[in-house]
Design an enzyme around this catalytic site. Structure first.
Site, PDB file in Angstrom:
ATOM      1  N   LYS A 173       0.874  -1.178   0.000  1.00 41.32           N
ATOM      2  CA  LYS A 173       0.000   0.000   0.000  1.00 41.32           C
ATOM      3  C   LYS A 173       0.906   1.221   0.000  1.00 41.32           C
ATOM      4  O   LYS A 173       2.057   1.153   0.441  1.00 41.32           O
ATOM      5  CB  LYS A 173      -0.876  -0.007   1.262  1.00 41.32           C
ATOM      6  N   ALA A 208     -14.776   5.457   6.145  1.00 40.01           N
ATOM      7  CA  ALA A 208     -13.851   6.598   6.004  1.00 40.01           C
ATOM      8  C   ALA A 208     -12.468   6.171   6.481  1.00 40.01           C
ATOM      9  O   ALA A 208     -11.810   5.394   5.803  1.00 40.01           O
ATOM     10  CB  ALA A 208     -14.391   7.799   6.758  1.00 40.01           C
ATOM     11  N   GLY A 218     -18.738   8.401   6.571  1.00 35.69           N
ATOM     12  CA  GLY A 218     -18.021   8.603   5.303  1.00 35.69           C
ATOM     13  C   GLY A 218     -18.907   8.311   4.109  1.00 35.69           C
ATOM     14  O   GLY A 218     -19.375   7.193   3.921  1.00 35.69           O
TER      15      GLY A 218
HETATM   16  N1  LIG Z   1     -12.329   2.624  -2.959  1.00 31.35           N
HETATM   17  C1  LIG Z   1     -12.289   1.325  -2.751  1.00 31.35           C
HETATM   18  O1  LIG Z   1     -12.612   0.524  -3.646  1.00 31.35           O
HETATM   19  C2  LIG Z   1     -11.869   0.780  -1.430  1.00 31.35           C
HETATM   20  C3  LIG Z   1     -11.837   1.578  -0.307  1.00 31.35           C
HETATM   21  N2  LIG Z   1     -11.508   1.021   0.909  1.00 31.35           N
HETATM   22  C4  LIG Z   1     -11.488   1.825   2.116  1.00 31.35           C
HETATM   23  O2  LIG Z   1     -12.764   2.407   2.327  1.00 31.35           O
HETATM   24  C5  LIG Z   1     -12.626   3.710   2.917  1.00 31.35           C
HETATM   25  C6  LIG Z   1     -13.307   4.754   2.017  1.00 31.35           C
HETATM   26  O3  LIG Z   1     -12.697   4.724   0.750  1.00 31.35           O
HETATM   27  P1  LIG Z   1     -13.231   5.622  -0.454  1.00 31.35           P
HETATM   28  O4  LIG Z   1     -14.709   5.714  -0.385  1.00 31.35           O
HETATM   29  O5  LIG Z   1     -12.572   5.105  -1.663  1.00 31.35           O
HETATM   30  O6  LIG Z   1     -12.584   7.021  -0.067  1.00 31.35           O
HETATM   31  P2  LIG Z   1     -13.087   8.511  -0.451  1.00 31.35           P
HETATM   32  O7  LIG Z   1     -11.923   9.395  -0.283  1.00 31.35           O
HETATM   33  O8  LIG Z   1     -13.809   8.500  -1.738  1.00 31.35           O
HETATM   34  O9  LIG Z   1     -14.185   8.791   0.697  1.00 31.35           O
HETATM   35  C7  LIG Z   1     -13.886   8.947   2.036  1.00 31.35           C
HETATM   36  C8  LIG Z   1     -14.960   9.861   2.618  1.00 31.35           C
HETATM   37  O10 LIG Z   1     -14.800   9.890   4.025  1.00 31.35           O
HETATM   38  C9  LIG Z   1     -14.934  11.242   4.441  1.00 31.35           C
HETATM   39  N3  LIG Z   1     -14.241  11.369   5.723  1.00 31.35           N
HETATM   40  C10 LIG Z   1     -12.915  11.482   5.953  1.00 31.35           C
HETATM   41  N4  LIG Z   1     -12.689  11.558   7.275  1.00 31.35           N
HETATM   42  C11 LIG Z   1     -13.889  11.466   7.886  1.00 31.35           C
HETATM   43  C12 LIG Z   1     -14.310  11.478   9.238  1.00 31.35           C
HETATM   44  N5  LIG Z   1     -13.450  11.600  10.243  1.00 31.35           N
HETATM   45  N6  LIG Z   1     -15.650  11.371   9.501  1.00 31.35           N
HETATM   46  C13 LIG Z   1     -16.534  11.279   8.487  1.00 31.35           C
HETATM   47  N7  LIG Z   1     -16.184  11.274   7.189  1.00 31.35           N
HETATM   48  C14 LIG Z   1     -14.887  11.355   6.900  1.00 31.35           C
HETATM   49  C15 LIG Z   1     -14.370  12.081   3.306  1.00 31.35           C
HETATM   50  O11 LIG Z   1     -14.858  13.406   3.342  1.00 31.35           O
HETATM   51  C16 LIG Z   1     -14.871  11.306   2.097  1.00 31.35           C
HETATM   52  O12 LIG Z   1     -16.157  11.736   1.676  1.00 31.35           O
HETATM   53  C17 LIG Z   1     -11.123   3.921   3.097  1.00 31.35           C
HETATM   54  O13 LIG Z   1     -10.737   3.493   4.377  1.00 31.35           O
HETATM   55  C18 LIG Z   1     -10.517   3.011   2.050  1.00 31.35           C
HETATM   56  O14 LIG Z   1      -9.211   2.604   2.390  1.00 31.35           O
HETATM   57  C19 LIG Z   1     -11.245  -0.315   1.036  1.00 31.35           C
HETATM   58  C20 LIG Z   1     -11.275  -1.136  -0.052  1.00 31.35           C
HETATM   59  C21 LIG Z   1     -11.518  -0.646  -1.380  1.00 31.35           C
HETATM   60  O1  LIG Z   2      -7.678  -0.415  -5.087  1.00 33.96           O
HETATM   61  C1  LIG Z   2      -6.640  -1.102  -5.153  1.00 33.96           C
HETATM   62  O2  LIG Z   2      -5.667  -0.818  -5.840  1.00 33.96           O
HETATM   63  C2  LIG Z   2      -6.559  -2.399  -4.412  1.00 33.96           C
HETATM   64  C3  LIG Z   2      -7.506  -2.483  -3.303  1.00 33.96           C
HETATM   65  C4  LIG Z   2      -7.064  -1.755  -2.100  1.00 33.96           C
HETATM   66  O3  LIG Z   2      -6.133  -0.997  -2.057  1.00 33.96           O
HETATM   67  C5  LIG Z   2      -7.830  -1.980  -0.904  1.00 33.96           C
HETATM   68  O4  LIG Z   2      -8.639  -2.912  -0.896  1.00 33.96           O
HETATM   69  O5  LIG Z   2      -7.643  -1.265   0.089  1.00 33.96           O
END
Ligand SMILES: NC(=O)C1=CN([C@@H]2O[C@H](COP(=O)(O)OP(=O)(O)OC[C@H]3O[C@@H](n4cnc5c(N)ncnc54)[C@H](O)[C@@H]3O)[C@@H](O)[C@H]2O)C=CC1
Ligand SMILES: O=C(O)CCC(=O)C(=O)O
Length: 382
Positions: free
Chosen positions: A92, A255, A192
């Site tokens: 990562k 989040a 989030g």
């Molecule tokens: N995008 C993906 O396919 C994957 C994402 N994840 C995990 O899921 C989580 C969300 O990922 P995404 O949706 O891609 O990220 P993103 O950046 O699109 O969304 C995160 C959201 O959380 C909000 N946020 C940040 N801090 C916060 C807090 N303290 N309280 C409330 N809201 C808060 C942000 O404003 C944003 O809207 C992360 O932990 C990421 O590592 C895990 C596997 C795959």
């Molecule tokens: O989005 C990727 O590149 C792999 C998936 C990942 O990083 C995750 O599951 O946190």
């Protein structure tokens, strides 16, 4: 042996770097003053294959926080890869910066060049704070990008399978708790509303559930509450601090990590925690605390495996149907974890770790067979 004079010794850090990364194979610090790129790539374990994991962009308060995040997230990826049964190891990366202000095409190209120096040991794509288009720039410098837009021959948005995986996990938890998967009238507290959280909220509203929601971005909360109203459902906006204490059936963290800790567990009034956020537990011992409180914890790296499943699959050529079929397996994996946790009287995290470690151990021996030519397992036509 001659000792260096004190002034010429390496400067000491306020923490022992090698002690911190003692479980990891490699950590790479990337610095490009011209573009402002400051990134840390952490490779945890490549037993199952080259490291794979998204790149997070965030304004960390200290370098130590950024390193800690990269180390914890990459370790989680090793287990996530084993759980999803893909031929990748855990890695990562984090880019230190404000995703709203500091992104430029040049910064991502510089990042791509650093990835290229690793010569295939690390593949990456999106995570919190990054979007597919960022990696189109990085792709100009390296092939090791997994998670490209469809128009570039990639699988597209990873948050689609990730959010579906969260929904399947919620259904598996519902089945375990209530004997059925019907979510109508149930209440979910979502933290989030980004790429994954928003889509998860939409799935839950479609399933007839009501929501408590919070995000640091008030605009996205407004969009969601309006959407719920249009669908004849209720989504109540609550503050960042209040989300832990609402009376809901399940807490759905989507989040940041570390949000399940001594303070928040005391406030929780839910029956289960099922969300996409990586590293939800501040420490693994918090799984035991949840168990004692009677809260069913669905291990994050199983629940949020949909994105990984898609990016790992993309290297065979994009195929959404195949990805969605593979993502459905998350439902069965979770039920297996719950049943092992019951049978062995261990936490769900211990049960999940045990399943993954057994899988890695079995594969380790297979990987040591003689092969006249090493090839990556997805290069099926080579
Ligand atoms: N995008 C993906 O396919 C994957 C994402 N994840 C995990 O899921 C989580 C969300 O990922 P995404 O949706 O891609 O990220 P993103 O950046 O699109 O969304 C995160 C959201 O959380 C909000 N946020 C940040 N801090 C916060 C807090 N303290 N309280 C409330 N809201 C808060 C942000 O404003 C944003 O809207 C992360 O932990 C990421 O590592 C895990 C596997 C795959
Ligand atoms: O989005 C990727 O590149 C792999 C998936 C990942 O990083 C995750 O599951 O946190």
């Amino acid at each position: 042996m001659n000792k260096l004079p004190v002034a010429e010794q390496a400067p000491s850090l306020s923490f022992d770097l090698f002690e911190k990364m003692k479980d990891h194979e490699q950590v790479v610090f990337c610095n490009d003053p011209e573009t402002g790129l400051k990134a840390i790539i952490a490779i945890h374990d490549t037993t199952l294959g080259p490291a794979l994991g998204g790149t997070r962009m965030r304004q960390y308060e200290t370098m130590e926080d950024a390193l800690e995040d990269a180390l914890r997230l990459s370790k989680g990826m090793t287990y996530k890869c084993a759980a999803a049964d893909v031929d990748f190891g855990g890695g990562k990366a984090v880019i230190i910066g404000d995703p709203l202000k500091d992104k430029t095409p040049e910064l991502f190209r510089a990042y791509g060049q650093f990835i290229e120096t690793l010569n295939g040991r690390f593949y990456t794509g999106t995570d919190m704070g990054t979007v597919l288009d960022d990696f189109v720039h990085a792709y100009k410098e390296t092939n090791c990008i997994a998670g490209l837009p469809e128009e570039y021959g990639g699988g597209g948005e990873t948050s689609i399978p990730t959010a579906l995986g969260v929904l399947y996990s919620i259904q598996a938890v519902a089945k375990t708790l209530w004997g059925h998967e019907d979510l109508s009238g149930k209440k979910f507290a979502i933290q989030g509303l980004g790429k994954v959280g928003f889509k998860t909220a939409e799935h839950l509203l479609q399933a007839g559930a009501d929501l408590y929601v919070t995000d640091v971005d008030p605009c996205i909360v407004h969009v969601l509450t309006e959407k719920a109203e249009e669908m004849g459902r209720i989504a109540v906006s609550v503050s960042s601090d209040d989300i832990y204490g609402v009376e809901a059936d399940m807490f759905v963290p989507c989040a940041i990590g570390g949000i399940i800790n001594d303070q928040t567990i005391d406030q929780l009034k839910v029956q289960a925690i099922v969300g996409a956020a990586n590293n939800q537990l501040l420490h693994e011992s918090h799984a035991e605390k949840l168990k004692q409180k009677g809260i069913l914890y669905a291990p994050d790296y199983i629940v949020n495996g949909g994105g990984l499943i898609q990016v790992a699959d993309e290297l065979y050529g994009p195929n959404r149907k195949r990805v969605l079929a593979k993502t459905e397996a998350i439902y069965r994996s979770l039920l297996e974890v719950f049943s092992q946790s019951d049978a062995l009287h261990v936490t769900t995290v211990e049960a999940a770790n045990h399943i993954c470690e057994k899988r890695m151990d079995a594969r380790k021996h297979r990987n040591s067979f003689f092969s006249p030519r090493k090839r990556n397992k997805w290069d099926v036509r080579l």
